[in-house]
Design an enzyme around this catalytic site. Structure first.
Site, PDB file in Angstrom:
ATOM      1  N   GLY A 107      31.505  26.686  52.090  1.00 49.74           N
ATOM      2  CA  GLY A 107      32.422  27.479  52.888  1.00 49.74           C
ATOM      3  C   GLY A 107      33.859  27.144  52.550  1.00 49.74           C
ATOM      4  N   PHE A 136      42.284  45.669  33.780  1.00 52.04           N
ATOM      5  CA  PHE A 136      43.680  45.269  33.678  1.00 52.04           C
ATOM      6  C   PHE A 136      44.131  45.241  32.226  1.00 52.04           C
ATOM      7  CE2 PHE A 136      43.313  42.661  37.823  1.00 52.04           C
ATOM      8  CZ  PHE A 136      43.724  43.761  38.564  1.00 52.04           C
ATOM      9  N   SER A 180      36.615  24.426  41.942  1.00 49.25           N
ATOM     10  CA  SER A 180      36.842  25.706  41.266  1.00 49.25           C
ATOM     11  C   SER A 180      37.460  25.502  39.895  1.00 49.25           C
ATOM     12  CB  SER A 180      37.790  26.569  42.101  1.00 49.25           C
ATOM     13  OG  SER A 180      38.160  27.740  41.406  1.00 49.25           O
ATOM     14  N   ASP A 210      28.671  29.071  59.419  1.00 43.10           N
ATOM     15  CA  ASP A 210      29.666  30.060  59.010  1.00 43.10           C
ATOM     16  C   ASP A 210      30.178  30.761  60.252  1.00 43.10           C
ATOM     17  OD1 ASP A 210      31.244  31.817  57.429  1.00 43.10           O
ATOM     18  OD2 ASP A 210      29.722  31.888  55.873  1.00 43.10           O
ATOM     19  N   SER A 227      46.415  43.848  29.235  1.00 48.68           N
ATOM     20  CA  SER A 227      46.977  42.534  28.938  1.00 48.68           C
ATOM     21  C   SER A 227      48.494  42.601  28.994  1.00 48.68           C
ATOM     22  CB  SER A 227      46.535  42.063  27.548  1.00 48.68           C
ATOM     23  OG  SER A 227      47.217  40.882  27.181  1.00 48.68           O
ATOM     24  N   LYS A 279      33.026  41.180  49.445  1.00 52.10           N
ATOM     25  CA  LYS A 279      34.193  40.441  48.953  1.00 52.10           C
ATOM     26  C   LYS A 279      35.416  41.306  48.648  1.00 52.10           C
ATOM     27  CE  LYS A 279      33.735  36.925  46.183  1.00 52.10           C
ATOM     28  NZ  LYS A 279      34.306  35.847  47.042  1.00 52.10           N
ATOM     29  N   TYR A 281      45.279  28.664  46.093  1.00 46.41           N
ATOM     30  CA  TYR A 281      43.837  28.408  46.164  1.00 46.41           C
ATOM     31  C   TYR A 281      43.432  27.309  45.197  1.00 46.41           C
ATOM     32  CZ  TYR A 281      38.915  28.969  44.965  1.00 46.41           C
ATOM     33  OH  TYR A 281      37.593  28.719  44.682  1.00 46.41           O
ATOM     34  N   TYR A 319      47.713  34.581  36.503  1.00 53.04           N
ATOM     35  CA  TYR A 319      46.436  35.063  35.981  1.00 53.04           C
ATOM     36  C   TYR A 319      45.962  34.193  34.824  1.00 53.04           C
ATOM     37  CZ  TYR A 319      43.018  38.458  34.227  1.00 53.04           C
ATOM     38  OH  TYR A 319      41.874  39.072  33.811  1.00 53.04           O
TER      39      TYR A 319
END
Length: 321
Positions: A74, A201, A114, A31, A203, A178, A141, A280
């Site tokens: 990583g 949050f 992910s 790292d 909606s 984070k 991402y 989202y």
């Protein structure tokens, strides 16, 4: 010797802790170890060597024959980062380099994919290889992770065993660094301690009530157990979902945090930031039938039990796993 990349980060440092707990200390941690806000994640772990992530390619050329496996966690995991060149370098090119070394050395490789690859869930949440080329992630991402999955599946030269893990919403110890990308559990804990309340949050879709956006929240201790199972058993290679298989609402997660602190619920709703509003995910739920089919039989923490363990045994006294 086992290499763990991203070892100063959240999930990878928990994996190092799990390996240590199982009696394994013949580890090389990779790292950028210069960030002081991550030092607690690795400074008390048992390992043989630290390697800067920029030097791993050369290190493997020199020392690769000593390596038994690489757990490559990583990555750039910020879903609010929109510069594609960042993901190209860190999530694609770097991971291809690790893959090629594992293929050359005929050693197992486990890497982080992910659940962000599933986008809005139009094709469901199955880790079947048949749908990978059709998935449409909602942010760069997720695109970077799906692009690597597609690349891996197309390769003729592969590691002796490989698993791409589609992590769903992971929470738990070692995520203190984070910031904005930390779990809602940590944000709730910090906000409650500072203000006595929690903002979730609102909606922005009529089919979801405020706080009832649903995610598959998986405790990092369960993630570690899945990784160690795959490393030890090496079943069929491929993509694997890593989640509980049960979607739960954000409201329950926040309420569980208040309950763990033995405080009354004080939850309010705020507008979602515009920069992530159209990217989202309102629902995710892992199909873990493949993981079960290859022999993983362990139960997963319920959301309430996982949050209670995290809050009472780690957050209250700022402990690490």
């Amino acid at each position: 010797m086992i290499i763990v990349t991203g070892a100063a980060g959240f999930i990878a440092s928990a994996v190092v802790g799990g390996l240590n707990a199982s009696g394994c200390s013949d580890l090389v941690l990779v790292d950028d170890f210069d960030r002081p806000n991550k030092i607690g994640n690795w400074q008390h772990k048992n390992y043989q060597q630290l390697v800067d992530r920029k030097l791993l390619d050369q290190w493997l050329l020199t020392n690769g024959k000593e390596v038994e496996a690489i757990i490559h966690l990583g990555a750039r995991s910020d879903t609010t980062e929109f510069r594609w060149e960042v993901f190209q370098e860190l999530n694609l090119d770097y991971t291809k380099m690790v893959w090629n070394h594992c293929s050359r050395l005929h050693i197992p490789m486990i890497y982080a994919s992910s659940a962000a690859t599933y986008g809005g869930g139009e094709l469901g949440y199955s880790d079947s290889h048949d749908i990978v080329t059709q998935l449409q992630p909602l942010n760069p991402y997720g695109c970077s992770k799906n692009e690597f999955d597609k690349w891996a599946l197309a390769q003729s030269q592969k590691p002796s065993f490989w698993a791409g893990l589609k992590f769903f919403n992971v929470y738990g110890p070692n995520e203190y660094h984070k910031g904005r990308m930390a779990s809602v559990v940590l944000h709730t804990f910090d906000q409650v301690k500072a203000t006595g309340k929690m903002d979730l949050f609102r909606s922005h879709r009529p089919d979801y009530e405020d706080g009832m956006q649903l995610r598959d929240f998986v405790y990092v201790k369960d993630v570690v157990k899945v990784i160690l199972f795959l490393l030890q058993q090496q079943p069929e290679s491929g993509l694997y979902n890593v989640g509980t298989g049960e979607a739960r609402p954000f409201l329950e997660l926040a309420q569980s945090t208040f309950d763990a602190l033995e405080l009354p619920h004080n939850i309010h709703f705020i507008d979602m930031p515009v920069d992530i509003r159209d990217k989202y995910q309102y629902f995710t739920e892992a199909d873990i039938s493949k993981l079960r089919r290859v022999g993983y039989t362990e139960p997963f923490y319920s959301l309430r039990d996982g949050v209670k363990d995290y809050v009472t045994n780690y957050l209250v006294d700022h402990q690490y796993m």
